[in-house]
Design a protein around this motif. Structure first.
Motif, PDB file in Angstrom:
ATOM      1  N   GLN A   7      47.159 -11.678  51.835  1.00  0.00           N
ATOM      2  CA  GLN A   7      45.875 -11.133  51.409  1.00  0.00           C
ATOM      3  C   GLN A   7      46.071 -10.118  50.299  1.00  0.00           C
ATOM      4  O   GLN A   7      47.017  -9.329  50.339  1.00  0.00           O
ATOM      5  CB  GLN A   7      45.149 -10.456  52.588  1.00  0.00           C
ATOM      6  N   ASN A  56      36.967  -6.752  56.750  1.00  0.00           N
ATOM      7  CA  ASN A  56      37.584  -8.001  56.303  1.00  0.00           C
ATOM      8  C   ASN A  56      39.096  -7.871  56.131  1.00  0.00           C
ATOM      9  O   ASN A  56      39.811  -8.869  56.114  1.00  0.00           O
ATOM     10  CB  ASN A  56      36.958  -8.444  54.982  1.00  0.00           C
ATOM     11  N   LYS A  87      36.557 -13.939  48.799  1.00  0.00           N
ATOM     12  CA  LYS A  87      35.330 -13.199  49.089  1.00  0.00           C
ATOM     13  C   LYS A  87      35.072 -12.224  47.942  1.00  0.00           C
ATOM     14  O   LYS A  87      35.924 -11.387  47.638  1.00  0.00           O
ATOM     15  CB  LYS A  87      35.441 -12.440  50.421  1.00  0.00           C
ATOM     16  N   LYS A  88      33.894 -12.332  47.334  1.00  0.00           N
ATOM     17  CA  LYS A  88      33.528 -11.454  46.228  1.00  0.00           C
ATOM     18  C   LYS A  88      32.672 -10.293  46.738  1.00  0.00           C
ATOM     19  O   LYS A  88      32.330 -10.228  47.904  1.00  0.00           O
ATOM     20  CB  LYS A  88      32.787 -12.248  45.155  1.00  0.00           C
ATOM     21  N   THR A 120      37.375 -19.721  58.970  1.00  0.00           N
ATOM     22  CA  THR A 120      36.064 -19.061  58.926  1.00  0.00           C
ATOM     23  C   THR A 120      36.197 -17.558  59.132  1.00  0.00           C
ATOM     24  O   THR A 120      35.447 -16.784  58.544  1.00  0.00           O
ATOM     25  CB  THR A 120      35.103 -19.640  59.977  1.00  0.00           C
ATOM     26  N   GLN A 175      33.350  -7.100  47.240  1.00  0.00           N
ATOM     27  CA  GLN A 175      34.021  -6.347  48.292  1.00  0.00           C
ATOM     28  C   GLN A 175      34.178  -4.879  47.898  1.00  0.00           C
ATOM     29  O   GLN A 175      34.222  -4.537  46.718  1.00  0.00           O
ATOM     30  CB  GLN A 175      35.400  -6.943  48.580  1.00  0.00           C
ATOM     31  N   ASP A 201      32.216  -5.935  53.143  1.00  0.00           N
ATOM     32  CA  ASP A 201      31.214  -6.523  52.266  1.00  0.00           C
ATOM     33  C   ASP A 201      30.263  -5.441  51.770  1.00  0.00           C
ATOM     34  O   ASP A 201      30.040  -4.427  52.446  1.00  0.00           O
ATOM     35  CB  ASP A 201      30.376  -7.573  53.015  1.00  0.00           C
ATOM     36  N   GLY A 225      36.702 -15.894  55.983  1.00  0.00           N
ATOM     37  CA  GLY A 225      35.592 -15.942  55.037  1.00  0.00           C
ATOM     38  C   GLY A 225      35.305 -17.281  54.401  1.00  0.00           C
ATOM     39  O   GLY A 225      34.499 -17.352  53.473  1.00  0.00           O
ATOM     40  N   VAL A 237      40.853 -18.671  50.387  1.00  0.00           N
ATOM     41  CA  VAL A 237      39.515 -18.156  50.656  1.00  0.00           C
ATOM     42  C   VAL A 237      39.287 -16.934  49.765  1.00  0.00           C
ATOM     43  O   VAL A 237      40.077 -15.990  49.790  1.00  0.00           O
ATOM     44  CB  VAL A 237      39.342 -17.760  52.135  1.00  0.00           C
ATOM     45  N   SER A 291      33.404 -20.231  53.469  1.00  0.00           N
ATOM     46  CA  SER A 291      31.942 -20.283  53.560  1.00  0.00           C
ATOM     47  C   SER A 291      31.402 -21.622  54.041  1.00  0.00           C
ATOM     48  O   SER A 291      30.206 -21.755  54.280  1.00  0.00           O
ATOM     49  CB  SER A 291      31.325 -19.957  52.190  1.00  0.00           C
ATOM     50  N   GLU A 343      37.440  -8.252  44.710  1.00  0.00           N
ATOM     51  CA  GLU A 343      37.573  -9.558  45.363  1.00  0.00           C
ATOM     52  C   GLU A 343      38.682  -9.479  46.410  1.00  0.00           C
ATOM     53  O   GLU A 343      39.708  -8.825  46.181  1.00  0.00           O
ATOM     54  CB  GLU A 343      37.926 -10.644  44.345  1.00  0.00           C
TER      55      GLU A 343
END
Length: 422
Positions: free
Chosen positions: A416, A344, A308-309, A256, A311, A358, A259, A306, A261, A384
């Motif tokens: 990452q 992030n 995350k868009k 979590t 960004q 974000d 990210g 994971v 969801s 992303e």
């Protein structure tokens, strides 16, 4: 004595009349005293309310958006209730309150407080509809306002819980009621010491369930989702996902944090401290086992992905030919905290600080304005952030094909990369 249980239903589980009917069927054989049902706003209501706020802030007309949101809820009620049902009066009353609230002036200075006053309407409307429908189906529940027991500070949009006051209120006000009837309430919202509405951060309904569970010494929390449990990747984005039958608190918290969801990041800690198990189950297949998150789960080495868009990569470069020092990092984080922007990903070089955050309405330009005199600043939007836990080095390349890599870092257990489509 029967132990209290908490059920949480997210936006997808109440997105239309069929979904609300399905929720009622799930509860038909599970509804009992000592149960609290937490519901989110219906479908994409929170996004719609944020769009209304965006238009208002920019001085644009939002009357169509407001009318459309009311019509959306009205249409659901028409499919669930007879024409003379009191829900229609309640719905009109709530949307009148929303319209009145939107008449007050909005600026960037009061945006966060204004946001909390407006966006929480989604949960209030949704919970009223669901509670009335359950009672209409002879599944009797008590509708209660979460703000009478969820006490927070005044850090609007990301309010912090006053745990002592919240537990005292929950024990005093709600626990006696649970001896007679189940309670249905809202996720995401609370109130500060002056009674002003606050919110707990986007997707914060999971956190509400955990707050109530720890405050009332519950035996378990169950989150009902549109997936079969906790998966190692989002099945809408990646093929061949795997479901975890069990997860330890620490492993779930790590997912979590980066990210994932399926669960709100703040949910795990209070449950882990209280040793309360968390179940993630499918509202599409309610009899299936789902995933159990608890203290004694075995560790996994399954790669977990994971994504995350939306960004933004921001780089702060010192301009006086010195190297990055602690004072530079402190200045950047000081402004991030003031603007309520969460990092992030962070990467340091000899002369620059790079962060990934974000997208938040107008917050980036405020950050640039506050720090432009101290740094040379560059940024890229529409990116992303891909995180792979327990990654296998020989498989990483497949996730980079067709993408431009702007930033990359790896540790023993985590890979990452900030990427964008070429």
């Amino acid at each position: 004595m029967t132990k209290i249980q908490i059920y949480k239903f997210g936006g997808a589980s109440v997105k239309d009349s069929l979904a609300v009917n399905n929720l009622a069927e799930i509860l038909r054989n599970r509804l009992r005293k000592d149960l609290i049902i937490v519901v989110s706003a219906m479908g994409k209501t929170t996004n719609e309310l944020e769009e209304i706020l965006s238009k208002k802030l920019q001085g644009e007309d939002f009357s169509w958006n407001s009318a459309n949101l009311k019509n959306f809820h009205h249409a659901i009620c028409q499919e669930l209730f007879p024409a003379a049902h009191p829900i229609f009066y309640q719905l009109d009353n709530l949307f009148t309150q929303l319209d009145n609230a939107l008449e007050k002036p909005l600026s960037r200075l009061n945006y966060d407080e204004y946001y909390d006053r407006i966006v929480g309407f989604g949960e209030l409307v949704s919970s009223r509809i669901v509670a009335e429908f359950l009672c209409h189906q002879e599944l009797i529940v008590l509708w209660k306002d979460a703000r009478e027991v969820i006490h927070t500070d005044s850090y609007f949009r990301f309010a912090k819980i006053d745990w002592e006051k919240t537990k005292k209120s929950a024990q005093k006000i709600w626990k006696p009621l649970l001896a007679g009837f189940p309670i249905l309430t809202q996720g995401f919202i609370g109130s500060d010491s002056k009674g002003k509405p606050t919110t707990l951060g986007r997707e914060g309904s999971d956190f509400t369930a955990a707050i109530l569970a720890t405050s009332l010494d519950a035996s378990s929390v169950t989150i009902w989702k549109d997936v079969p449990g906790v998966l190692n990747a989002d099945p809408k984005l990646f093929p061949n996902t795997r479901k975890f039958e069990e997860l330890g608190y620490q492993e779930a918290a790590e997912m979590t944090y980066f990210g994932a969801s399926v669960i709100h990041p703040k949910t795990i800690k209070p449950l882990a401290n209280a040793k309360i198990p968390l179940y993630v189950k499918s509202f599409l297949d309610p009899e299936a086992a789902g995933t159990k998150i608890h203290e004694n789960a075995p560790a996994h080495q399954v790669p977990t992905i994971v994504l995350k868009k939306d960004q933004v990569l921001v780089s702060f470069k010192v301009t006086d030919f010195t190297f990055i020092e602690e004072k530079h990092i402190h200045r950047v984080y000081e402004q991030l905290q003031e603007l309520k922007l969460r990092v992030n990903m962070l990467q340091l070089s000899a002369i620059s600080i790079s962060i990934v955050i974000d997208v938040q309405l107008f917050k980036l330009e405020q950050l640039l304005e506050k720090l432009k005199s101290e740094f040379e600043i560059r940024y890229n939007e529409g990116l992303e952030l891909l995180t792979i836990l327990h990654h296998k080095q020989d498989e990483v390349g497949a996730y980079l094909e067709g993408y431009e890599v702007l930033l990359e870092q790896a540790s023993r257990n985590t890979f990452q990369v900030v990427r964008r489509k070429m």
